[in-house]
Design a protein around this motif. Structure first.
Motif, PDB file in Angstrom:
ATOM      1  N   SER A 633       0.944  -1.510  -0.307  1.00 14.03           N
ATOM      2  CA  SER A 633       0.164   0.085   0.180  1.00 14.03           C
ATOM      3  C   SER A 633       0.358   1.168   0.114  1.00 14.03           C
ATOM      4  O   SER A 633       0.534   2.633  -0.568  1.00 14.03           O
ATOM      5  CB  SER A 633      -0.961  -0.072   1.627  1.00 14.03           C
ATOM      6  OG  SER A 633      -0.507  -0.208   1.928  1.00 14.03           O
ATOM      7  N   GLN A 636       1.083   3.041  -2.744  1.00 14.77           N
ATOM      8  CA  GLN A 636      -0.662   4.477  -3.553  1.00 14.77           C
ATOM      9  C   GLN A 636      -0.476   5.414  -2.486  1.00 14.77           C
ATOM     10  O   GLN A 636      -0.692   5.709  -1.467  1.00 14.77           O
ATOM     11  CB  GLN A 636      -1.684   3.114  -2.694  1.00 14.77           C
ATOM     12  CG  GLN A 636      -1.972   2.203  -3.277  1.00 14.77           C
ATOM     13  CD  GLN A 636      -2.456   1.878  -5.294  1.00 14.77           C
ATOM     14  OE1 GLN A 636      -3.046   2.809  -4.714  1.00 14.77           O
ATOM     15  NE2 GLN A 636      -2.171   1.288  -5.593  1.00 14.77           N
ATOM     16  N   LEU A 637       0.431   6.016  -3.898  1.00 14.60           N
ATOM     17  CA  LEU A 637       0.433   7.798  -3.285  1.00 14.60           C
ATOM     18  C   LEU A 637      -0.493   9.067  -2.527  1.00 14.60           C
ATOM     19  O   LEU A 637      -0.208   9.874  -1.991  1.00 14.60           O
ATOM     20  CB  LEU A 637       2.020   8.126  -2.996  1.00 14.60           C
ATOM     21  CG  LEU A 637       3.368   7.717  -2.943  1.00 14.60           C
ATOM     22  CD1 LEU A 637       4.270   8.603  -3.915  1.00 14.60           C
ATOM     23  CD2 LEU A 637       3.105   7.849  -1.810  1.00 14.60           C
ATOM     24  N   GLY A 638      -0.920   8.051  -4.052  1.00  9.58           N
ATOM     25  CA  GLY A 638      -2.817   9.371  -3.896  1.00  9.58           C
ATOM     26  C   GLY A 638      -1.861  10.403  -5.369  1.00  9.58           C
ATOM     27  O   GLY A 638      -2.955  11.137  -5.306  1.00  9.58           O
ATOM     28  N   TYR A 639      -0.929  10.186  -5.393  1.00 11.68           N
ATOM     29  CA  TYR A 639      -0.690  11.725  -6.575  1.00 11.68           C
ATOM     30  C   TYR A 639      -0.766  11.347  -7.989  1.00 11.68           C
ATOM     31  O   TYR A 639       0.087  10.325  -8.392  1.00 11.68           O
ATOM     32  CB  TYR A 639       0.525  12.065  -6.283  1.00 11.68           C
ATOM     33  CG  TYR A 639       1.160  13.003  -5.022  1.00 11.68           C
ATOM     34  CD1 TYR A 639      -0.089  14.335  -4.512  1.00 11.68           C
ATOM     35  CD2 TYR A 639       1.687  12.176  -3.877  1.00 11.68           C
ATOM     36  CE1 TYR A 639       0.709  14.705  -3.440  1.00 11.68           C
ATOM     37  CE2 TYR A 639       1.515  12.670  -3.424  1.00 11.68           C
ATOM     38  CZ  TYR A 639       0.434  13.687  -2.797  1.00 11.68           C
ATOM     39  OH  TYR A 639       1.248  14.748  -1.767  1.00 11.68           O
ATOM     40  N   ALA A 640      -1.734  11.993  -8.622  1.00 11.92           N
ATOM     41  CA  ALA A 640      -2.331  11.042 -10.302  1.00 11.92           C
ATOM     42  C   ALA A 640      -1.459  11.058 -10.831  1.00 11.92           C
ATOM     43  O   ALA A 640      -0.297  10.602 -11.910  1.00 11.92           O
ATOM     44  CB  ALA A 640      -2.816  11.911 -10.008  1.00 11.92           C
ATOM     45  N   ARG A 641      -0.080  12.254 -10.804  1.00  9.90           N
ATOM     46  CA  ARG A 641       1.283  12.039 -12.064  1.00  9.90           C
ATOM     47  C   ARG A 641       2.151  11.110 -11.488  1.00  9.90           C
ATOM     48  O   ARG A 641       2.843  10.923 -12.703  1.00  9.90           O
ATOM     49  CB  ARG A 641       1.259  13.796 -11.361  1.00  9.90           C
ATOM     50  CG  ARG A 641       0.773  15.035 -12.093  1.00  9.90           C
ATOM     51  CD  ARG A 641       1.439  17.011 -11.819  1.00  9.90           C
ATOM     52  NE  ARG A 641       1.604  16.166 -10.702  1.00  9.90           N
ATOM     53  CZ  ARG A 641       2.966  17.155 -10.399  1.00  9.90           C
ATOM     54  NH1 ARG A 641       3.495  17.521 -10.863  1.00  9.90           N
ATOM     55  NH2 ARG A 641       2.868  17.504  -8.977  1.00  9.90           N
ATOM     56  N   ALA A 644       1.055   8.231 -13.589  1.00  7.96           N
ATOM     57  CA  ALA A 644       1.332   8.769 -14.654  1.00  7.96           C
ATOM     58  C   ALA A 644       2.555   8.261 -15.028  1.00  7.96           C
ATOM     59  O   ALA A 644       2.802   7.738 -16.096  1.00  7.96           O
ATOM     60  CB  ALA A 644       0.409  10.170 -15.071  1.00  7.96           C
ATOM     61  N   LEU A 645       3.221   8.904 -14.547  1.00  2.00           N
ATOM     62  CA  LEU A 645       4.934   8.598 -14.458  1.00  2.00           C
ATOM     63  C   LEU A 645       5.185   7.369 -14.516  1.00  2.00           C
ATOM     64  O   LEU A 645       6.184   6.551 -15.536  1.00  2.00           O
ATOM     65  CB  LEU A 645       5.971   9.453 -13.419  1.00  2.00           C
ATOM     66  CG  LEU A 645       7.334   9.097 -13.947  1.00  2.00           C
ATOM     67  CD1 LEU A 645       7.663  10.159 -15.209  1.00  2.00           C
ATOM     68  CD2 LEU A 645       8.177  10.223 -12.232  1.00  2.00           C
ATOM     69  N   PHE A 648       4.433   5.983 -17.915  1.00  2.00           N
ATOM     70  CA  PHE A 648       5.019   6.004 -18.556  1.00  2.00           C
ATOM     71  C   PHE A 648       6.155   5.477 -18.722  1.00  2.00           C
ATOM     72  O   PHE A 648       6.824   4.923 -19.767  1.00  2.00           O
ATOM     73  CB  PHE A 648       5.284   7.767 -18.579  1.00  2.00           C
ATOM     74  CG  PHE A 648       6.232   8.766 -20.131  1.00  2.00           C
ATOM     75  CD1 PHE A 648       5.612   8.107 -21.036  1.00  2.00           C
ATOM     76  CD2 PHE A 648       7.318   8.745 -19.255  1.00  2.00           C
ATOM     77  CE1 PHE A 648       6.844   8.934 -21.774  1.00  2.00           C
ATOM     78  CE2 PHE A 648       8.309   9.164 -20.604  1.00  2.00           C
ATOM     79  CZ  PHE A 648       7.843   9.304 -21.506  1.00  2.00           C
TER      80      PHE A 648
ATOM     81  N   LEU B  23       3.216  14.656 -17.179  1.00  2.00           N
ATOM     82  CA  LEU B  23       3.669  15.072 -15.776  1.00  2.00           C
ATOM     83  C   LEU B  23       4.739  16.248 -15.434  1.00  2.00           C
ATOM     84  O   LEU B  23       4.545  16.352 -13.784  1.00  2.00           O
ATOM     85  CB  LEU B  23       4.850  14.129 -15.827  1.00  2.00           C
ATOM     86  CG  LEU B  23       5.081  13.024 -17.011  1.00  2.00           C
ATOM     87  CD1 LEU B  23       5.986  11.596 -17.250  1.00  2.00           C
ATOM     88  CD2 LEU B  23       4.196  11.589 -15.897  1.00  2.00           C
ATOM     89  N   LYS B  99      -4.780   7.259  -0.753  1.00  2.00           N
ATOM     90  CA  LYS B  99      -3.393   6.627  -0.793  1.00  2.00           C
ATOM     91  C   LYS B  99      -2.907   6.100   0.695  1.00  2.00           C
ATOM     92  O   LYS B  99      -4.405   5.855   1.178  1.00  2.00           O
ATOM     93  CB  LYS B  99      -2.420   7.990  -0.165  1.00  2.00           C
ATOM     94  CG  LYS B  99      -1.760   8.439   1.284  1.00  2.00           C
ATOM     95  CD  LYS B  99      -1.035   9.216   1.035  1.00  2.00           C
ATOM     96  CE  LYS B  99      -1.811  10.244   2.806  1.00  2.00           C
ATOM     97  NZ  LYS B  99      -1.460  11.781   2.977  1.00  2.00           N
TER      98      LYS B  99
END
Lengths: 662, 100
Positions: A633, A636-641, A644-645, A648, B23, B99
């Motif tokens: 867990s 699961q940071l909670g930062y959408a970006r 995305a990284l 990517f 990003l 989170k």
């Protein structure tokens, strides 16, 4: 006409379902009547089946209802086998069952009041109808598997009805414990029956009676096959000892008296407990191939007959005496079928159903008379006596003058059981004794002693219950039961008195019109032999019965001035009496040999295997999953970006992989 | 005729811009626009190949992408409005309640 056979089961089934779902809405009165009508309709159908048999020259018929299982070669269907044997059982079960249903209308009304839960009236009839369904399935089955369904069904009903007042009894668990005991002990027998069925299928490839008996020829000359048949029959016998309360599995039946009295009469005297005898009789071609098993059956029956009779002599609970008497009489029947005297066994089964049902129902009438007497006494405030056990014969006495109907029917039942001519018990028991005399003298002597004891304990019981002075306020103020209770008693008393007409003995091999009707009847299904009357055997049996009654009179006519008196037998037998009274300590022996080691073993396995093994494994697995989840867990940071990284990077990695792989 | 590789180079450039935008930017609307940029760079590559191979299916595909993108914009903008109403912000970094 034969096509109506399924109705014999469907009527009680309809009654059962209707009462189960709508019983409360119908109200007590209607639900009871509904159950009686269902039982009565079933009896009428059984009579029709008898008529159909007669019209068919007593040739057996099979009435298929539905396919049940079809697995490769294995094929089982729901089908009713109508022959003289199953018709006899159907008539007895539904006939006696109907009378007991009528009796229950009155008896249970008082019983639910007395026990303080009138709402349970309907439930009683639900169970009773379910019992009829199961029992009639059992006796009507044309294969072992369907028989087994009925066999388990009656066991379930027995359990439910013994524990009918499950919150009562010794320490609030006595009745529940008795029900459990009956169930568990019966399971041991059922296990034997199940194994026997496996073996039968394994050897013969069928469970249908007709097909099975046709295929028996194959093993007749085969030595290994002989031993398999011995194993099958001994396992069947194990099943019979469970259901029919024989040594070594009889211990549940006395405790089963915790159930309401109509239950004791119907299930634990007249019908269910005879299932084992019926099953052995049904499987008689198998037993015929295994003389060794027959021998064992005969000895178990004879031993049980004597053993249970000795215990009955020293009991003080009115129903327990009858319970041990039932075990003893079942022993007579088992001994009879073990000697190959199937007709004698079945004949005794029928007459026993009459007079033992009569005795139990009359005992119920006596018990409720005592309860009414105690109640009236408490309200009249005449004596401040402590409440007594209304089933204890030591608190009875002097009821002859107070119960004008019950006294006569009880006397008829007791004398029929004692085997006095011309009552039904004399004829049926004499036939068994006659066969024993012809085939095995030792068994004859054992059974004769048991018959002597039978007459003795019945004499003792009648004297303790009806004669002498009333030994409690309840007995002094007892009143006769209502007509709904006494009418079935009178009918059963007539059957008990005249049941002998079914199978009057022949004086020589020619016979006469009206002799051996039952033998002729069953002869269409079984190989029946009937020995001509032996005046010596009959005379000796009668003399023994009279002597036993005389002995009982000598001992008990003036005994028991008060409830605290010593039993006269105690002075006569000394320490042996304690052994008889305490049932030869068999329960204690089983407790020490089986129950306690089993408890200890289960404690050990519970701790070592269950807590230490199974529980620990699964606790640790759970802990592992939880730890893994906590670790993962973190991602699961909670930062959408950030997601995305990662995506990517993943896409780039996949791309690079494919480009490099080229 | 302009060579196909020119179109592809432009497409790759636009796509990289889009990725960089997704990003690096916090504003949800800018991120959204960057996603559109990536979609359209892919469209450009589609039509470029369609022209080179004289195959219309590449052009048809572009129409599908545009339809889906339009639907996505409708839903996405509605989400952004709803998020703004409850959070008084459309910064993506403030949306981190899930989170572990």
């Amino acid at each position: 006409m034969f096509s109506l056979a399924p109705l014999v089961v469907l009527f009680p089934l309809a009654g059962f379902l209707a009462n189960l779902f709508f019983g409360r809405r119908l109200g007590a009165q209607q639900s009871g009547l509904l159950a009686v009508v269902a039982a009565g309709a079933s009896f009428l159908v059984a009579v029709l089946q008898l008529a159909a048999l007669a019209g068919n020259g007593f040739q057996p018929a099979t009435v298929p209802v539905a396919d049940w299982l079809r697995l490769g070669d294995f094929h089982v269907r729901w089908a009713f086998q109508i022959d003289s044997l199953s018709a006899t059982m159907m008539l007895v079960v539904s006939g006696v069952g109907t009378l007991i249903h009528i009796y229950s209308l009155g008896y249970m009304r008082a019983d639910v009041e007395h026990n303080g839960d009138p709402g349970r009236y309907t439930r009683f009839f639900v169970y009773m109808n379910l019992f009829l369904v199961s029992m009639l399935t059992l006796v009507g089955a044309d294969n072992f598997l369907m028989l087994f369904v009925g066999w388990e069904g009656v066991g379930l009903c027995s359990y439910l009805l013994i524990g009918f007042w499950f919150e009562k009894g010794e320490g609030g668990v006595g009745n529940a414990r008795a029900a459990m005991k009956a169930f568990v002990v019966n399971r041991i027998g059922d296990f034997g029956l199940l194994l026997a069925m496996f073996l039968i299928f394994w050897t013969f490839g069928t469970l249908t009676f007709g097909e099975l008996f046709e295929r028996l020829e194959a093993v007749r000359l085969d030595a290994a096959g002989q031993w398999i048949v011995v194993a099958i029959t001994l396992l069947l016998l194990l099943g019979a000892t469970g259901k029919s309360a024989q040594i070594p599995l009889y211990v549940w039946l006395p405790d089963a008296m915790a159930g309401p009295t109509p239950v004791s009469a119907l299930i634990h005297a007249a019908t269910m407990v005879t299932a084992g005898i019926y099953m052995i009789t049904r499987a008689h071609p198998l037993f015929a191939l295994a003389p060794l098993s027959m021998e064992v059956v005969a000895w178990i029956g004879a031993a049980t007959a004597l053993f249970a009779a000795t215990i009955a002599v020293a009991q003080t609970d009115i129903k327990r005496v009858l319970a041990y008497s039932t075990i003893s009489q079942l022993g007579f029947m088992v001994a009879a079928v073990g000697l190959g005297a199937y007709v004698a066994g079945m004949f005794h089964l029928v007459t026993h159903a009459f007079f033992k049902a009569l005795l139990f129902l009359s005992a119920g009438s006596v018990i409720q008379a005592l309860e009414r007497g105690a109640h009236a006494d408490a309200h009249g405030g005449q004596s401040g006596e402590a409440p007594i056990d209304p089933q204890d014969m030591r608190h009875m006495g002097g009821l002859w003058g107070r119960l004008p109907v019950t006294r006569w029917v009880y006397l008829i039942g007791a004398l029929a059981l004692a085997g006095l001519p011309p009552l039904s018990g004399f004829f049926s028991k004499d036939e068994i004794l006659l066969d024993a005399f012809a085939h095995n003298l030792v068994i004859y002597v054992v059974l004769s002693v048991a018959a002597f004891l039978t007459a003795f304990y019945m004499g003792r019981q009648v004297l303790m219950v009806f004669f002498g002075r009333p030994r409690s306020a309840g007995a002094a103020h007892a009143t006769e039961s209502p007509a709904v209770v006494t009418t079935p008693l009178v009918l059963l008393a007539i059957l008990s008195a005249l049941g002998g007409l079914l199978n009057l003995p022949a004086f020589d091999e020619h016979g006469y019109a009206g002799a051996l009707i039952f033998k002729e009847f069953l002869g269409h299904t079984l190989e029946a032999e009937a020995l001509p009357l032996n005046w010596g055997v009959a005379g000796l049996a009668t003399a023994l019965a009279l002597a036993a009654l005389g002995l009982a009179y000598a001992l008990y006519s003036r005994a028991y001035a008060s409830a605290q008196d010593r039993d006269p037998l105690q002075g006569l037998l000394g320490p042996v009496f304690a052994w008889l009274r305490d049932k030869w300590y068999v329960d204690e022996l089983y407790g020490r040999l089986v129950v306690r080691p089993f408890h200890t073993l289960s404690q050990v396995t519970a701790r070592a295997l269950d807590l230490g093994g199974v529980d620990m494994t699964f606790n640790n697995l759970g802990e592992l999953a939880r730890a893994a989840a906590a670790g993962f867990s973190r991602f699961q940071l909670g930062y959408a970006r950030r997601y995305a990284l990662v995506m990517f990077a993943g896409a780039v990695a996949v791309l690079v992989y494919f480009l490099m792989a080229r | 005729m302009i060579p196909t590789s020119y179109y592809l180079a432009l497409s790759a450039l636009l796509f990289t811009l889009g990725v960089a935008g997704v990003l690096t930017r916090r504003n949800a609307i800018i991120v959204f626009m960057s996603v559109e940029l990536m979609l359209n760079s892919a469209n450009l590559a589609f039509v470029a190949f369609a022209r080179q191979f004289l195959d219309l299916s590449g052009q048809v595909f572009v129409f599908f992408v545009m339809v889906v993108a339009a639907a996505e914009v409708a839903v996405g903008l509605a989400l952004i409005v709803a998020i703004f109403r409850s959070k008084q912000s459309i910064s993506l970094d403030s949306l981190n309640q899930l989170k572990g």
